[in-house]
Design a protein around this motif. Structure first.
Motif, PDB file in Angstrom:
ATOM      1  N   THR A 191       0.842  -1.186   0.000  1.00 51.52           N
ATOM      2  CA  THR A 191       0.000   0.000   0.000  1.00 51.52           C
ATOM      3  C   THR A 191       0.883   1.244   0.000  1.00 51.52           C
ATOM      4  OG1 THR A 191      -1.737  -1.142   1.198  1.00 51.52           O
ATOM      5  CG2 THR A 191      -1.803   1.245   1.257  1.00 51.52           C
ATOM      6  N   LEU A 192       0.609   2.154  -0.896  1.00 51.84           N
ATOM      7  CA  LEU A 192       1.429   3.361  -0.985  1.00 51.84           C
ATOM      8  C   LEU A 192       0.993   4.400   0.031  1.00 51.84           C
ATOM      9  CD1 LEU A 192       1.751   3.905  -4.837  1.00 51.84           C
ATOM     10  CD2 LEU A 192       3.423   2.952  -3.288  1.00 51.84           C
ATOM     11  N   GLU A 193       1.968   5.097   0.572  1.00 44.32           N
ATOM     12  CA  GLU A 193       1.687   6.179   1.518  1.00 44.32           C
ATOM     13  C   GLU A 193       0.902   7.282   0.811  1.00 44.32           C
ATOM     14  OE1 GLU A 193       2.422   6.521   4.806  1.00 44.32           O
ATOM     15  OE2 GLU A 193       3.121   4.442   4.758  1.00 44.32           O
ATOM     16  N   GLY A 194      -0.049   7.856   1.535  1.00 43.94           N
ATOM     17  CA  GLY A 194      -0.780   8.995   0.998  1.00 43.94           C
ATOM     18  C   GLY A 194      -1.899   8.645   0.043  1.00 43.94           C
TER      19      GLY A 194
ATOM     20  N   THR B 165     -20.438 -10.034 -12.005  1.00 46.29           N
ATOM     21  CA  THR B 165     -21.040  -9.212 -10.949  1.00 46.29           C
ATOM     22  C   THR B 165     -20.060  -8.160 -10.450  1.00 46.29           C
ATOM     23  OG1 THR B 165     -22.506 -11.015 -10.281  1.00 46.29           O
ATOM     24  CG2 THR B 165     -22.161  -9.253  -8.686  1.00 46.29           C
ATOM     25  N   VAL B 166     -18.802  -8.551 -10.231  1.00 43.28           N
ATOM     26  CA  VAL B 166     -17.804  -7.597  -9.731  1.00 43.28           C
ATOM     27  C   VAL B 166     -17.597  -6.457 -10.734  1.00 43.28           C
ATOM     28  CG1 VAL B 166     -15.347  -7.345  -9.145  1.00 43.28           C
ATOM     29  CG2 VAL B 166     -16.692  -9.183  -8.137  1.00 43.28           C
ATOM     30  N   LYS B 167     -17.749  -6.721 -12.018  1.00 42.87           N
ATOM     31  CA  LYS B 167     -17.630  -5.662 -13.023  1.00 42.87           C
ATOM     32  C   LYS B 167     -18.682  -4.569 -12.835  1.00 42.87           C
ATOM     33  CE  LYS B 167     -15.537  -8.368 -16.740  1.00 42.87           C
ATOM     34  NZ  LYS B 167     -15.750  -8.981 -18.067  1.00 42.87           N
ATOM     35  N   THR B 168     -19.795  -4.881 -12.140  1.00 49.17           N
ATOM     36  CA  THR B 168     -20.858  -3.894 -11.917  1.00 49.17           C
ATOM     37  C   THR B 168     -20.662  -3.117 -10.618  1.00 49.17           C
ATOM     38  OG1 THR B 168     -22.380  -5.325 -10.657  1.00 49.17           O
ATOM     39  CG2 THR B 168     -22.497  -5.447 -13.079  1.00 49.17           C
ATOM     40  N   TRP B 169     -19.687  -3.521  -9.800  1.00 49.02           N
ATOM     41  CA  TRP B 169     -19.470  -2.860  -8.509  1.00 49.02           C
ATOM     42  C   TRP B 169     -19.079  -1.402  -8.714  1.00 49.02           C
ATOM     43  CZ3 TRP B 169     -16.337  -6.511  -4.777  1.00 49.02           C
ATOM     44  CH2 TRP B 169     -17.126  -7.639  -4.481  1.00 49.02           C
ATOM     45  N   LYS B 170     -19.425  -0.575  -7.724  1.00 53.29           N
ATOM     46  CA  LYS B 170     -19.088   0.850  -7.734  1.00 53.29           C
ATOM     47  C   LYS B 170     -18.371   1.196  -6.440  1.00 53.29           C
ATOM     48  CE  LYS B 170     -21.427   1.567 -11.517  1.00 53.29           C
ATOM     49  NZ  LYS B 170     -20.692   1.311 -12.718  1.00 53.29           N
ATOM     50  N   PHE B 171     -17.457   2.137  -6.530  1.00 53.20           N
ATOM     51  CA  PHE B 171     -16.643   2.562  -5.398  1.00 53.20           C
ATOM     52  C   PHE B 171     -16.541   4.080  -5.362  1.00 53.20           C
ATOM     53  CE2 PHE B 171     -15.233  -1.655  -6.472  1.00 53.20           C
ATOM     54  CZ  PHE B 171     -14.892  -2.247  -5.271  1.00 53.20           C
ATOM     55  N   GLU B 172     -16.288   4.593  -4.161  1.00 50.38           N
ATOM     56  CA  GLU B 172     -15.765   5.940  -4.058  1.00 50.38           C
ATOM     57  C   GLU B 172     -14.284   5.746  -4.366  1.00 50.38           C
ATOM     58  OE1 GLU B 172     -14.904   8.938  -0.476  1.00 50.38           O
ATOM     59  OE2 GLU B 172     -17.003   8.283  -0.619  1.00 50.38           O
ATOM     60  N   PRO B 173     -13.741   6.425  -5.379  1.00 50.64           N
ATOM     61  CA  PRO B 173     -12.387   6.088  -5.832  1.00 50.64           C
ATOM     62  C   PRO B 173     -11.307   6.344  -4.788  1.00 50.64           C
ATOM     63  CG  PRO B 173     -13.194   8.062  -6.935  1.00 50.64           C
ATOM     64  CD  PRO B 173     -14.330   7.520  -6.127  1.00 50.64           C
ATOM     65  N   ALA B 174     -10.193   5.655  -4.979  1.00 54.62           N
ATOM     66  CA  ALA B 174      -9.002   5.918  -4.175  1.00 54.62           C
ATOM     67  C   ALA B 174      -8.532   7.330  -4.495  1.00 54.62           C
ATOM     68  CB  ALA B 174      -7.913   4.902  -4.508  1.00 54.62           C
ATOM     69  N   LYS B 175      -7.893   7.944  -3.516  1.00 52.30           N
ATOM     70  CA  LYS B 175      -7.417   9.314  -3.741  1.00 52.30           C
ATOM     71  C   LYS B 175      -5.999   9.479  -3.229  1.00 52.30           C
ATOM     72  CE  LYS B 175     -11.987  11.303  -3.606  1.00 52.30           C
ATOM     73  NZ  LYS B 175     -13.025  11.800  -2.731  1.00 52.30           N
ATOM     74  N   ARG B 176      -5.257  10.299  -3.952  1.00 53.53           N
ATOM     75  CA  ARG B 176      -3.926  10.715  -3.508  1.00 53.53           C
ATOM     76  C   ARG B 176      -3.950  12.238  -3.485  1.00 53.53           C
ATOM     77  NH1 ARG B 176       1.787   9.658  -6.481  1.00 53.53           N
ATOM     78  NH2 ARG B 176       0.723   7.740  -6.995  1.00 53.53           N
ATOM     79  N   GLY B 177      -3.785  12.816  -2.311  1.00 51.73           N
ATOM     80  CA  GLY B 177      -3.838  14.262  -2.184  1.00 51.73           C
ATOM     81  C   GLY B 177      -5.187  14.834  -2.605  1.00 51.73           C
ATOM     82  N   GLY B 178      -6.254  14.081  -2.373  1.00 53.07           N
ATOM     83  CA  GLY B 178      -7.593  14.547  -2.724  1.00 53.07           C
ATOM     84  C   GLY B 178      -7.971  14.342  -4.178  1.00 53.07           C
ATOM     85  N   VAL B 179      -7.050  13.823  -4.985  1.00 49.79           N
ATOM     86  CA  VAL B 179      -7.302  13.614  -6.418  1.00 49.79           C
ATOM     87  C   VAL B 179      -7.605  12.135  -6.672  1.00 49.79           C
ATOM     88  CG1 VAL B 179      -6.321  13.795  -8.734  1.00 49.79           C
ATOM     89  CG2 VAL B 179      -5.754  15.505  -6.999  1.00 49.79           C
ATOM     90  N   PRO B 180      -8.745  11.805  -7.318  1.00 49.16           N
ATOM     91  CA  PRO B 180      -9.058  10.405  -7.622  1.00 49.16           C
ATOM     92  C   PRO B 180      -7.995   9.773  -8.521  1.00 49.16           C
ATOM     93  CG  PRO B 180     -11.001  11.781  -7.923  1.00 49.16           C
ATOM     94  CD  PRO B 180      -9.832  12.708  -7.731  1.00 49.16           C
ATOM     95  N   VAL B 181      -7.592   8.544  -8.179  1.00 51.48           N
ATOM     96  CA  VAL B 181      -6.576   7.821  -8.944  1.00 51.48           C
ATOM     97  C   VAL B 181      -7.006   6.364  -9.133  1.00 51.48           C
ATOM     98  CG1 VAL B 181      -4.618   9.257  -8.214  1.00 51.48           C
ATOM     99  CG2 VAL B 181      -5.308   7.292  -6.816  1.00 51.48           C
ATOM    100  N   SER B 182      -6.435   5.700 -10.125  1.00 54.33           N
ATOM    101  CA  SER B 182      -6.658   4.267 -10.338  1.00 54.33           C
ATOM    102  C   SER B 182      -5.813   3.474  -9.354  1.00 54.33           C
ATOM    103  CB  SER B 182      -6.233   3.854 -11.751  1.00 54.33           C
ATOM    104  OG  SER B 182      -7.118   4.351 -12.706  1.00 54.33           O
ATOM    105  N   VAL B 183      -6.414   2.421  -8.798  1.00 52.73           N
ATOM    106  CA  VAL B 183      -5.652   1.503  -7.948  1.00 52.73           C
ATOM    107  C   VAL B 183      -6.046   0.076  -8.290  1.00 52.73           C
ATOM    108  CG1 VAL B 183      -5.268   3.037  -5.979  1.00 52.73           C
ATOM    109  CG2 VAL B 183      -7.318   1.628  -6.055  1.00 52.73           C
ATOM    110  N   ARG B 184      -5.118  -0.823  -8.012  1.00 55.79           N
ATOM    111  CA  ARG B 184      -5.370  -2.250  -8.165  1.00 55.79           C
ATOM    112  C   ARG B 184      -5.572  -2.797  -6.759  1.00 55.79           C
ATOM    113  NH1 ARG B 184      -1.036  -4.069 -11.774  1.00 55.79           N
ATOM    114  NH2 ARG B 184       0.206  -3.761  -9.926  1.00 55.79           N
ATOM    115  N   VAL B 185      -6.663  -3.508  -6.539  1.00 57.31           N
ATOM    116  CA  VAL B 185      -6.970  -4.056  -5.213  1.00 57.31           C
ATOM    117  C   VAL B 185      -7.397  -5.511  -5.348  1.00 57.31           C
ATOM    118  CG1 VAL B 185      -7.621  -1.834  -4.186  1.00 57.31           C
ATOM    119  CG2 VAL B 185      -9.363  -3.235  -5.271  1.00 57.31           C
TER     120      VAL B 185
END
Length: 115
Positions: A18-21, A81-101
């Motif tokens: 997991t990356l800091e920030g 089913t997982v392809k239909t899931w929705k998330f509040e996106p990950a953020k770095r410094g308040g900016v939405p970013v792509s993450v792999r989980v």
């Protein structure tokens, strides 16, 4: 890893990579996948581990099965089913970013009284 993805994380837990920030994505719509009739008849139960990419819009952009398949259509149902899931996106410094989980999907038969 792929360019543009920040970290591998387990939702609901922590991962050494997991990356800091970076705040993890938060589940907002995560329905459970349906059982197939074939899997119910065969009484197949188990967990699938999937690696997903949550994009900056909170959508699931990629799904890859990491665990051994359960079979009888359960793997396909989980992925679709997982392809239909929705998330509040990950953020770095308040900016939405792509993450792999990593996420787990469980299939358990219910043997109790009918509701």
């Amino acid at each position: 890893g792929k360019v543009g993805y920040l970290a591998d994380q387990y939702l609901g837990g922590t991962s050494p990579s997991t990356l800091e920030g970076v705040s993890p994505p938060i589940r907002t719509y995560t329905p459970a996948p349906p059982y197939t009739k074939e899997a119910q008849r065969a009484q197949i139960e188990g967990k699938l581990t999937l690696r997903i990419v949550v994009d900056p819009q909170g959508n699931v952009a990629e799904v890859k099965e990491i665990s051994p398949p359960l079979g009888r259509g359960l793997d396909e149902n989980a992925i679709e089913t997982v392809k239909t899931w929705k998330f509040e996106p990950a953020k770095r410094g308040g900016v939405p970013v792509s993450v792999r989980v990593m996420v787990e999907v469980s299939f358990h038969l219910y043997y109790g009284p009918k509701p």
